[in-house]
Design a protein around this motif. Structure first.
Motif, PDB file in Angstrom:
ATOM      1  N   ALA B  18      53.230  31.364  -9.960  1.00  0.00           N
ATOM      2  CA  ALA B  18      53.378  29.914  -9.942  1.00  0.00           C
ATOM      3  C   ALA B  18      53.647  29.414  -8.518  1.00  0.00           C
ATOM      4  O   ALA B  18      53.194  28.335  -8.130  1.00  0.00           O
ATOM      5  N   ALA B  19      54.369  30.210  -7.716  1.00  0.00           N
ATOM      6  CA  ALA B  19      54.755  29.765  -6.374  1.00  0.00           C
ATOM      7  C   ALA B  19      53.625  29.923  -5.358  1.00  0.00           C
ATOM      8  O   ALA B  19      53.538  29.158  -4.388  1.00  0.00           O
ATOM      9  N   ALA B  24      50.992  29.203  -0.142  1.00  0.00           N
ATOM     10  CA  ALA B  24      49.762  29.416   0.629  1.00  0.00           C
ATOM     11  C   ALA B  24      49.219  28.099   1.170  1.00  0.00           C
ATOM     12  O   ALA B  24      48.810  28.006   2.333  1.00  0.00           O
ATOM     13  N   GLY B  25      49.239  27.064   0.332  1.00  0.00           N
ATOM     14  CA  GLY B  25      48.742  25.759   0.756  1.00  0.00           C
ATOM     15  C   GLY B  25      49.535  25.202   1.933  1.00  0.00           C
ATOM     16  O   GLY B  25      48.973  24.741   2.932  1.00  0.00           O
ATOM     17  N   LEU B  26      50.858  25.314   1.815  1.00  0.00           N
ATOM     18  CA  LEU B  26      51.729  24.824   2.876  1.00  0.00           C
ATOM     19  C   LEU B  26      51.538  25.643   4.154  1.00  0.00           C
ATOM     20  O   LEU B  26      51.532  25.104   5.268  1.00  0.00           O
ATOM     21  N   ALA B  27      51.350  26.953   3.998  1.00  0.00           N
ATOM     22  CA  ALA B  27      51.127  27.822   5.159  1.00  0.00           C
ATOM     23  C   ALA B  27      49.859  27.409   5.898  1.00  0.00           C
ATOM     24  O   ALA B  27      49.853  27.290   7.129  1.00  0.00           O
ATOM     25  N   ILE B  28      48.776  27.181   5.149  1.00  0.00           N
ATOM     26  CA  ILE B  28      47.501  26.807   5.777  1.00  0.00           C
ATOM     27  C   ILE B  28      47.637  25.460   6.479  1.00  0.00           C
ATOM     28  O   ILE B  28      47.198  25.291   7.622  1.00  0.00           O
ATOM     29  N   ALA B  29      48.275  24.492   5.799  1.00  0.00           N
ATOM     30  CA  ALA B  29      48.434  23.160   6.386  1.00  0.00           C
ATOM     31  C   ALA B  29      49.253  23.225   7.674  1.00  0.00           C
ATOM     32  O   ALA B  29      48.873  22.656   8.706  1.00  0.00           O
ATOM     33  N   ALA B 216      53.378  34.046   2.002  1.00  0.00           N
ATOM     34  CA  ALA B 216      52.186  33.986   1.150  1.00  0.00           C
ATOM     35  C   ALA B 216      51.521  35.360   1.068  1.00  0.00           C
ATOM     36  O   ALA B 216      51.176  35.834  -0.018  1.00  0.00           O
ATOM     37  N   LEU B 217      51.366  36.016   2.230  1.00  0.00           N
ATOM     38  CA  LEU B 217      50.746  37.341   2.233  1.00  0.00           C
ATOM     39  C   LEU B 217      51.623  38.349   1.497  1.00  0.00           C
ATOM     40  O   LEU B 217      51.128  39.223   0.783  1.00  0.00           O
ATOM     41  N   LEU B 218      52.943  38.205   1.654  1.00  0.00           N
ATOM     42  CA  LEU B 218      53.875  39.117   0.975  1.00  0.00           C
ATOM     43  C   LEU B 218      53.734  38.995  -0.538  1.00  0.00           C
ATOM     44  O   LEU B 218      53.720  39.995  -1.253  1.00  0.00           O
ATOM     45  N   ILE B 219      53.619  37.750  -1.020  1.00  0.00           N
ATOM     46  CA  ILE B 219      53.466  37.544  -2.465  1.00  0.00           C
ATOM     47  C   ILE B 219      52.160  38.174  -2.942  1.00  0.00           C
ATOM     48  O   ILE B 219      52.135  38.928  -3.919  1.00  0.00           O
ATOM     49  N   VAL B 220      51.055  37.896  -2.223  1.00  0.00           N
ATOM     50  CA  VAL B 220      49.758  38.451  -2.623  1.00  0.00           C
ATOM     51  C   VAL B 220      49.830  39.972  -2.668  1.00  0.00           C
ATOM     52  O   VAL B 220      49.406  40.608  -3.643  1.00  0.00           O
ATOM     53  N   ARG B 221      50.388  40.570  -1.618  1.00  0.00           N
ATOM     54  CA  ARG B 221      50.380  42.038  -1.512  1.00  0.00           C
ATOM     55  C   ARG B 221      51.333  42.677  -2.528  1.00  0.00           C
ATOM     56  O   ARG B 221      51.041  43.742  -3.058  1.00  0.00           O
ATOM     57  N   THR B 222      52.483  42.035  -2.795  1.00  0.00           N
ATOM     58  CA  THR B 222      53.407  42.593  -3.794  1.00  0.00           C
ATOM     59  C   THR B 222      52.768  42.553  -5.175  1.00  0.00           C
ATOM     60  O   THR B 222      52.876  43.506  -5.951  1.00  0.00           O
ATOM     61  N   ARG B 223      52.085  41.453  -5.492  1.00  0.00           N
ATOM     62  CA  ARG B 223      51.404  41.354  -6.786  1.00  0.00           C
ATOM     63  C   ARG B 223      50.345  42.446  -6.908  1.00  0.00           C
ATOM     64  O   ARG B 223      50.158  43.022  -7.978  1.00  0.00           O
ATOM     65  N   THR B 224      49.653  42.715  -5.801  1.00  0.00           N
ATOM     66  CA  THR B 224      48.660  43.795  -5.813  1.00  0.00           C
ATOM     67  C   THR B 224      49.328  45.135  -6.101  1.00  0.00           C
ATOM     68  O   THR B 224      48.845  45.913  -6.933  1.00  0.00           O
TER      69      THR B 224
END
Lengths: 62, 241
Positions: B18-19, B24-29, B216-224
């Motif tokens: 959910a987060a 990620a959006g805020l990071a890109i902006a 954002a990358l940490l969340i993506v990689r932990t989920r992986t």
């Protein structure tokens, strides 16, 4: 524009720093997303195979 | 309900899923704003000329490199003490991101050092401890990769991570402990600001952008990592059938 690219004579230093930034952060992002997609696919396949195996126990198969 | 419920993988997947779009959006902006601001709307420094633009990459990368390692230390400690698998996986997921930021800090430091200090590299306390931090990142990843049993790999790499924590602390505070060629801190939360607003504001944006990119990358990689762990469990259970 040319003056901007020239960076007051420090163009190689400034642009290589920003280039390394784009390369490393972009590369990390790309690698993380690809690994994520791969893991999602693998898990989905395995879960599908597992539920198929559960529905049809090994004793009933020919 | 305590905070430890998030150590449950299913709960972690729900909350992090959910987060993630927001982070990620805020990071890109913030990254777009920060890079645009740093490159196009900052003046030349009266001493450093345009090389001051390297500041907006170098400082956030180096700070986040050290923060990333501290995240790994905390996650490893929690993993070792409370035996939560997700903690170990957070540490494992953080390592490549932190290593990337450390490399970026080293590289941008070199291309900033050459025109301003007259040298790419010096073996002073700040730079040397930062380099050793990089090697600990690499060693940590290598150890994870070298051990087949994930339980054993998690424990051993967590211990290695804690040992390297010394260098994360050292590289942060080296400029205060010893006289180094590297300058002291230019920004602080407690006043005593040495940067003028036209440099400080874009730097703060970039600091936040790097922090959120890391998250954002940490969340993506932990989920992986959690998915891979689950896939491994399914494979082991079907192999027994």
């Amino acid at each position: 524009m040319a003056e901007f690219l020239h960076m007051g004579g420090y163009a190689p230093y400034v642009w290589s720093a920003y280039g390394a930034f784009a390369l490393i952060v972009g590369g990390l992002t790309l690698a993380s997303l690809r690994a994520s997609a791969r893991a999602k696919r693998e898990l989905k396949d395995l879960e599908a195979r597992q539920s198929r195996a559960r529905r049809k126990p090994a004793t009933e198969s020919p | 309900m305590s905070i430890w419920k998030y150590a449950n993988p299913a709960e972690f997947m729900r909350v992090s899923g959910a987060a993630l779009p927001w982070v990620a959006g805020l990071a890109i902006a913030l990254m777009a704003l920060g890079v645009g601001w740093s490159l196009f709307f900052t003046p030349e420094d009266y001493q450093q000329g345009q090389t001051v633009k390297i500041l907006f990459i170098h400082v956030p990368a180096a700070i986040q490199a050290i923060n990333g390692y501290l995240v790994m230390v905390v996650a490893s400690l929690i993993g070792l003490i409370r035996r939560h698998h997700v903690s170990f996986l957070v540490a494992k997921a953080a390592a490549p991101i932190g290593a990337g930021f450390t490399l970026l800090g080293l590289f941008t430091g070199a291309v900033w050092g050459e025109p301003m200090w007259g040298t790419w590299w010096v073996w002073d306390a700040r730079l040397t401890s930062f380099l050793i931090l990089f090697f600990f990142y690499l060693g940590y990843m290598a150890l994870w990769a070298a051990i087949d049993d994930p339980e054993k790999a998690a424990d051993l790499s967590a211990v290695l991570c804690l040992v390297g924590g010394v260098f994360a602390i050292l590289s942060r505070y080296a400029v205060q402990f010893w006289a180094t060629l590297h300058q002291g801190t230019s920004i602080s939360l407690s006043g005593n600001q040495k940067l003028t607003p036209e440099f400080l504001y874009p730097l703060v944006v970039m600091l936040l952008a790097f922090l959120l990119t890391f998250l954002a990358l940490l969340i993506v990689r932990t989920r992986t990592e959690i998915r891979l762990r689950r896939a491994r469990a399914i494979r082991l259970s079907t192999a027994e059938m």
